[in-house]
Design a protein around this motif. Structure first.
Motif, short mmCIF file in Angstrom:
data_model
loop_
_atom_site.label_atom_id
_atom_site.label_comp_id
_atom_site.label_asym_id
_atom_site.label_seq_id
_atom_site.Cartn_x
_atom_site.Cartn_y
_atom_site.Cartn_z
N TYR A 106 -19.26 -66.06 49.51
CA TYR A 106 -19.87 -66.52 50.76
C TYR A 106 -20.18 -65.34 51.69
N ARG A 107 -19.36 -64.30 51.64
CA ARG A 107 -19.63 -63.10 52.45
C ARG A 107 -20.90 -62.42 51.94
N GLY A 108 -21.04 -62.28 50.62
CA GLY A 108 -22.24 -61.68 50.06
C GLY A 108 -23.48 -62.48 50.42
N TYR A 109 -23.35 -63.82 50.38
CA TYR A 109 -24.48 -64.68 50.72
C TYR A 109 -24.86 -64.48 52.20
N ASN A 110 -23.89 -64.60 53.08
CA ASN A 110 -24.19 -64.55 54.51
C ASN A 110 -24.62 -63.16 54.97
N ASP A 111 -24.16 -62.12 54.31
CA ASP A 111 -24.63 -60.77 54.66
C ASP A 111 -26.09 -60.58 54.28
N THR A 112 -26.57 -61.37 53.31
CA THR A 112 -27.94 -61.25 52.83
C THR A 112 -28.87 -62.24 53.52
N ASN A 116 -18.27 -59.07 40.29
CA ASN A 116 -17.97 -59.16 41.72
C ASN A 116 -18.73 -60.34 42.32
N GLN A 117 -18.00 -61.29 42.90
CA GLN A 117 -18.67 -62.46 43.47
C GLN A 117 -19.49 -62.12 44.70
N TYR A 118 -19.23 -61.01 45.35
CA TYR A 118 -20.09 -60.58 46.46
C TYR A 118 -21.52 -60.41 45.95
N ASN A 119 -21.66 -59.78 44.77
CA ASN A 119 -22.98 -59.57 44.18
C ASN A 119 -23.62 -60.90 43.79
N LEU A 120 -22.80 -61.84 43.33
CA LEU A 120 -23.31 -63.18 42.99
C LEU A 120 -23.85 -63.87 44.24
N GLY A 121 -23.11 -63.78 45.34
CA GLY A 121 -23.57 -64.37 46.59
C GLY A 121 -24.88 -63.76 47.07
N GLN A 122 -25.01 -62.46 46.93
CA GLN A 122 -26.26 -61.79 47.30
C GLN A 122 -27.42 -62.31 46.44
N MET A 123 -27.17 -62.49 45.15
CA MET A 123 -28.23 -62.93 44.25
C MET A 123 -28.69 -64.34 44.59
N VAL A 124 -27.75 -65.24 44.86
CA VAL A 124 -28.12 -66.61 45.25
C VAL A 124 -28.93 -66.60 46.54
N ALA A 125 -28.53 -65.75 47.49
CA ALA A 125 -29.28 -65.64 48.75
C ALA A 125 -30.70 -65.15 48.52
N GLN A 126 -30.87 -64.24 47.57
CA GLN A 126 -32.21 -63.73 47.26
C GLN A 126 -33.08 -64.82 46.64
N VAL A 127 -32.46 -65.68 45.81
CA VAL A 127 -33.21 -66.83 45.28
C VAL A 127 -33.66 -67.73 46.42
N HIS A 128 -32.77 -67.98 47.37
CA HIS A 128 -33.09 -68.88 48.48
C HIS A 128 -34.14 -68.31 49.43
N GLN A 129 -34.40 -67.02 49.33
CA GLN A 129 -35.45 -66.41 50.16
C GLN A 129 -36.84 -66.59 49.55
N ILE A 130 -36.91 -67.25 48.39
CA ILE A 130 -38.20 -67.65 47.82
C ILE A 130 -38.55 -69.01 48.41
N HIS A 131 -39.61 -69.06 49.20
CA HIS A 131 -39.92 -70.27 49.97
C HIS A 131 -41.20 -70.94 49.48
N GLN A 132 -41.32 -72.19 49.88
CA GLN A 132 -42.49 -73.01 49.57
C GLN A 132 -42.88 -73.73 50.86
#
Length: 282
Positions: free
Chosen positions: A234-240, A96-112
């Motif tokens: 993109y929906r999974g990403y933006n929801d996360t 499910n690409q919704y889950n993929l979008g969520q996972m990418v968003a979680q990676v992007h929440q790791i900040h520096q």
């Protein structure tokens, strides 16, 4: 593809290699399925590039593993000046690409705190200088775009028309950065659909990273160049982790980078793509 001799294979950290079969693995590396007493493995070889070539990928896998499913690294190193990387074999499936979008968003929440990375990656055809910067526009323009344009010029793949459009694009990036807070996120760095897969148990996985900390819109922009990511992604990403308003006006900055990279690597087949993106900057 380099022929691997028995002497070369004997230096791998494996016991009793039973079979070695070339497999598809992208445009950059020689790739093989290896079966040994350790099981079924995926071997990548980079002729004459040494251990450092895969050190960056191993570091990227480690960083992404904080928030994403990634390949399991068995070992990496150097044999007769060739870099090698051994990964656990991955059975490919669907998901499910919704889950993929969520996972990418979680990676992007790791900040520096800054943009860049603690090491450069100079073993590639396009060396990546990752010196830390407090400004995203400075990092992106000076350490990604302009070095790439320089290489394109040397290959005769740049012209005055492209330069004129690029100067407008460049100024847009600078102006936006002056007036908006961009937080450095951990990026995959090469997020086309071939580097976002699903395992046999339907879990999303990120492979072949080229990590650094940057504007997360860089990764999302790259997803739009060659397609394959659907609305669920993109929906999974933006929801996360919702994108900043006006992303659709900025996406072409990152499409330009990725298209120019392909023009530099592969030539005229991608020049119409590049010029189509640049044509919007008037």
């Amino acid at each position: 593809m380099k022929k691997l001799s028995d002497e070369w294979l004997a230096q791998l950290p494996l016991t009793n290699i039973k079979s070695l079969k070339p497999v598809a693995g992208g445009d950059i590396n020689d790739s093989y399925e290896v079966i040994s007493d350790e099981g079924r493995l995926f071997l990548k070889v980079q002729p004459n590039r040494g251990k450092s070539f895969f050190a960056h990928e191993v570091e990227g896998i480690k960083l992404l593993s904080q928030a994403a499913n990634v390949p399991t690294v068995i070992d990496y190193g150097e044999i007769e000046h060739d870099g090698f990387l051994l990964l656990a074999w991955i059975e490919i499936g669907t998901g499910n690409q919704y889950n993929l979008g969520q996972m990418v968003a979680q990676v992007h929440q790791i900040h520096q705190q800054k943009f860049g990375l603690d090491h450069n990656f100079t073993a590639s055809k396009f060396p990546k200088i990752n010196t830390w910067q407090t400004s995203w526009s400075k990092f992106f323009i000076e350490q990604r775009l302009e070095p790439l344009i320089k290489f394109a010029k040397e290959k005769g793949r740049w012209n005055q028309s492209r330069e004129q459009h690029y100067q407008i694009l460049r100024q847009q990036i600078i102006d936006y950065d002056k007036n908006h807070k961009i937080e450095p996120s951990l990026l995959h760095g090469d997020l086309w659909i071939g580097n976002a897969i699903f395992t046999a148990n339907h879990q999303p996985m990120l492979i072949d990273p080229d990590v650094f900390y940057g504007d997360r819109e860089f990764d999302i922009g790259i997803t739009t160049v060659f397609g394959g990511f659907n609305n669920d992604f993109y929906r999974g990403y933006n929801d996360t982790y919702p994108l900043r308003p006006g992303f659709e006006k900025r996406v072409s900055w990152y499409q330009f980078y990725y298209a120019l990279m392909h023009v530099y690597y592969f030539g005229e087949n991608y020049e119409s793509l590049l010029d189509g993106i640049l044509s919007s900057f008037n």
